[in-house]
Design a protein around this motif. Structure first.
Motif, PDB file in Angstrom:
ATOM      1  N   TYR A   1       0.832  -1.205   0.000  1.00 49.89           N
ATOM      2  CA  TYR A   1       0.000   0.000   0.000  1.00 49.89           C
ATOM      3  C   TYR A   1       0.872   1.262   0.000  1.00 49.89           C
ATOM      4  CZ  TYR A   1      -4.343  -2.570   0.864  1.00 49.89           C
ATOM      5  OH  TYR A   1      -5.435  -3.385   0.750  1.00 49.89           O
TER       6      TYR A   1
ATOM      7  N   LEU B   1      -6.234   0.337   6.167  1.00 52.20           N
ATOM      8  CA  LEU B   1      -6.473  -0.784   5.257  1.00 52.20           C
ATOM      9  C   LEU B   1      -5.900  -2.083   5.812  1.00 52.20           C
ATOM     10  CD1 LEU B   1      -5.721   0.961   1.831  1.00 52.20           C
ATOM     11  CD2 LEU B   1      -7.960   0.382   2.784  1.00 52.20           C
TER      12      LEU B   1
ATOM     13  N   ASN C   1      -8.020  -3.519   8.563  1.00 52.90           N
ATOM     14  CA  ASN C   1      -9.206  -4.230   8.082  1.00 52.90           C
ATOM     15  C   ASN C   1      -8.939  -5.717   7.875  1.00 52.90           C
ATOM     16  OD1 ASN C   1     -10.761  -1.895   8.032  1.00 52.90           O
ATOM     17  ND2 ASN C   1     -10.121  -1.377   5.945  1.00 52.90           N
TER      18      ASN C   1
ATOM     19  N   TYR D   1     -17.469  -1.567   0.881  1.00 56.17           N
ATOM     20  CA  TYR D   1     -16.119  -1.912   1.318  1.00 56.17           C
ATOM     21  C   TYR D   1     -16.144  -2.822   2.546  1.00 56.17           C
ATOM     22  CZ  TYR D   1     -11.237  -1.516   2.626  1.00 56.17           C
ATOM     23  OH  TYR D   1      -9.934  -1.821   2.944  1.00 56.17           O
TER      24      TYR D   1
END
Length: 748
Positions: free
Chosen positions: A181, A214, A217, A340
């Protein structure tokens, strides 16, 4: 929509596929045996068909899990977001499901399909559970080395080689995702800083905050799997819910670390760029910052209450605060949007099904038959159960007594054996906290109630045990940790008396603080235990009293047995979906998910799509998320309630047939309709046979080193953390593979 039609068709015709496999197997089997002029054995044919179908399902689950892991590996890359995901979106029909249809297909559907197949797999395993014992024994022995302790006395507790391997793989996944990322975001940081008119380091801080969220998650996506007590996926990979709680704790700590860093980085960025008001924004579309703040605050409150200092000393505070997970989940979905949040939906979806089924079961009042009150401030509760309810030794059950607390549920080990105690289920509760002490006071006083309302959830436990496959069992317990071994010894006694098989030698090493606690040994025999021949089991009991040095015990109190009145509304403990009804659990998972897809498709096609035409710029994320969460709950409630009531009606009809055809003759059942009675029983013979050591602790290294002459020794430990770590260290230092360590503890 085409892809969903194919998937639903496959799910609905899976029974047809099974029938085809059965027919093919029948043809092959008959042809082979006709050529040899052998008689066709129908039972062998069914067994071979089940085995073939199990292997097919097993291959399907493994392939789906490999594909699901590939998705997680590729998700942080540009290849996934710029090529794979757009291609899937282009082939999907957006009219019925919108853009969230792609995320449901990629992230949610594989796990739901795996859970359904795993339920069907366990259903087939139960039908053929009495076959192929020798091969499963060899498989167990091959895997024993991977269950050997690798690390002891660390912050993570006792870690086996298998657990350490998965920990390393998961940590590598987190590091890989974070680096991927950041690499993709930092590649365009100069252009982004110029467009936003901020400094370079501020842009990097903003991107880092996004990357941390992210990665958090990923932990959240797996966090709900370990707390689904009747999960078919956990059972498929050989885990139980009580043994998986520590994974939930680890994932919670990691997730909250990432989410806290995620929030702090954004707050710092907004403060440095003079945009602190962004904290209070709630956008109509896109990310809602206020919802994220509420979710983070709820998560921090739960996180603070989970640390051992607070959890163990103030358990009630921890228990009530942990219900903030509802606030956390709802505002998390509102923060990122439902589309999402489908990344973490599979685990949450299965947890909601499990939680609602537990709620339905907990509404039933269970018939409490009797209670044995011990002078060591412990009590054994004996419940009525359905004769068809089976459970393995070391299984647990959750108990709620509304007269003490309507919200508190506490787990206890089942001490009875389903092979001998056909219509009763027993647990032992030691007075060690406010809740258990209040219960003991209720039952030990002269004014104890004639009837006690009790609700249960469970039982939950392993699919099978391998205790009888060792040549010798060394059971080490401390205090009330002896309770799991009561069920194991009763099970071994049952097999030795009924099946006539050779039972392993058993060495029970139990440590107690005071001599009065020795009365827990008396519970090794049930209340009707005189029918069991204890000489069939080679049992040696070594009891250690650590805080007393006297050699004689005088004025020992007797066991007191209380019989309770029955209530017309009380019911026996019946089968629950999962361990005893895997097929019904698979039906609930499948039908509820299909119903949810149908409702979402109708809602999107005839309400949302005419408004925004999938532009994501008109219809609010808040409304879409609220509706999606509501319809998930509605689908689960409709499917689970329907199947639960159907199963309850079948159990009731079956119970009525049995009651009219066969009279109940168990020793405990004769008291169901009588007045409450109180009686005192003499001590059983097990305490008299035990060798008692005063004023010392067991030398486990010496004891285990003297257990030679056996090629397979099972070492089972249940007790305080220090005791478990000591025995695990001894087994770890052993150079041979003769010692097979297993920790049986629920003190997380």
């Amino acid at each position: 929509m085409y892809h969903y039609t194919l998937v639903l068709s496959f799910c609905l015709n899976i029974k047809l596929l099974f029938n085809v496999v059965v027919c093919v197997c029948k043809c092959v089997y008959i042809y082979r045996h006709d050529s040899k002029r052998e008689e066709v054995n129908v039972m062998d044919l069914e067994t071979s068909t089940l085995k073939i179908f199990q292997k097919v399902i097993w291959c399907f689950i493994v392939l789906i899990s490999l594909g699901y892991m590939m998705v997680w590996l590729m998700m942080p890359t540009n290849t996934f977001f710029m090529h794979w995901l757009p291609d899937i979106q282009a082939k999907a029909d957006p009219i019925y499901f919108g853009k969230q249809g792609t995320t449901i297909l990629v992230y949610t559907f594989p796990i739901i399909f795996m859970a359904t197949l795993a339920s069907l797999y366990h259903h087939m395993m139960q039908k053929g559970s009495n076959h192929d014992i020798e091969s499963s024994k060899m498989g167990f022995l091959r895997k024993a080395s991977w269950r050997k302790p690798l690390f002891v006395n660390g912050h993570l507790g006792i870690i086996s080689r298998t657990e350490f391997s998965f920990i390393i793989m998961f940590v590598v996944l987190l590091i890989w995702s974070l680096c991927s990322y950041l690499h993709g975001m930092f590649a365009k940081v100069a252009l982004q800083a110029a467009n936003e008119r901020v400094q370079m380091w501020e842009t990097k801080l903003e991107n880092s905050a996004l990357a941390l969220g992210l990665v958090g998650n990923i932990c959240l996506a797996f966090m709900f799997f370990p707390v689904s007590r009747g999960s078919s996926i956990l059972r498929f990979i050989g885990l139980t819910s009580e043994a998986s709680i520590k994974y939930h704790i680890w994932l919670g700590h990691i997730a909250m670390t990432f989410f806290t860093a995620h929030g702090l980085c954004y707050v710092t960025f907004w403060d440095k760029t003079h945009q602190i008001s962004e904290i209070f924004t709630w956008n109509k579309v896109g990310i809602s910052n206020v919802a994220g703040v509420v979710a983070l605050l709820a998560g921090l409150a739960m996180w603070a209450a989970t640390f051992p200092v607070i959890r163990r000393k103030f358990f009630e505070l921890f228990f009530y605060i942990h219900h903030l997970y509802i606030v956390f989940v709802v505002f998390y979905v509102l923060h990122v949007g439902f589309s999402y949040s489908c990344i973490m939906l599979p685990g949450l979806y299965l947890f909601l099904i499990d939680r609602y089924l537990r709620f339905l079961q907990s509404q039933q009042k269970i018939r409490l038959v009797s209670a044995r009150v011990l002078p060591c401030e412990a009590v054994e509760l004996n419940f009525s159960k359905n004769p068809g309810l089976c459970y393995a030794p070391t299984s647990i059950i959750f108990i709620n007594v509304p007269s003490i607390s309507k919200l508190q549920w506490h787990p206890f080990t089942i001490t009875s054996c389903s092979n001998t105690d056909y219509d009763t289920l027993s647990i032992v509760i030691k007075s060690s906290g406010n809740w258990s002490h209040t219960l003991y006071q209720k039952l030990s006083t002269s004014s104890s109630p004639a009837h006690l309302d009790v609700s249960v959830e469970g039982p939950y436990g392993p699919a099978s045990t391998f205790f009888s496959r060792h040549e010798m069992l060394v059971m080490v317990s401390g205090g009330s940790g002896i309770t799991p071994f009561i069920s194991i010894i009763r099970s071994l006694l049952s097999k030795a008396n009924t099946e006539g098989c050779k039972a392993p030698r058993v060495l029970l090493i139990c440590s107690f603080k005071k001599s009065i606690d020795l009365t827990l040994i008396d519970l090794l025999l049930p209340i009707s235990g005189t029918a069991l021949d204890t000489s069939c089991l080679q049992l040696q009991i070594e009891a250690y009293v650590t805080r007393e040095k006297q050699t004689e015990m005088n004025d020992r109190k007797l066991l007191q047995t209380l019989w309770f009145k029955s209530n017309a509304l009380d019911e026996p403990i019946s089968k629950v979906f999962g361990q005893n009804n895997w097929l019904y659990l698979g039906i609930i998972i499948t039908t509820s998910f299909i119903l949810f897809l149908l409702i979402i498709a109708i809602l999107t096609r005839y309400y949302i799509y005419p408004i925004d035409h999938n532009s994501d710029l008109i219809y609010p994320y808040f409304s879409r998320s609220i509706l999606s969460m509501f319809f998930i709950c509605v689908s689960i409630v409709i499917a689970a309630t329907s199947v639960f009531l159907w199963n309850k009606k079948q159990n009731k009809d079956l119970r009525q047939i049995k009651n009219t055809s066969t009279p109940i003759t168990s020793p405990a059942s004769v008291y169901y309709e009588t007045e409450r009675e109180v009686e005192s029983l003499p001590l059983q013979s097990f305490t008299q046979l035990a060798k008692i050591h005063y004023g010392e602790r067991p030398d486990m290294k010496k004891i285990l080193s003297n257990c030679d002459g056996s090629s397979s020794i099972g070492v089972l430990v249940s007790g305080p953390r220090k005791m478990r770590h000591e025995v695990a260290s001894i087994c770890k230092s052993c150079s041979t593979d003769d010692l097979h360590f297993e920790s049986i503890s629920f003190s997380w």
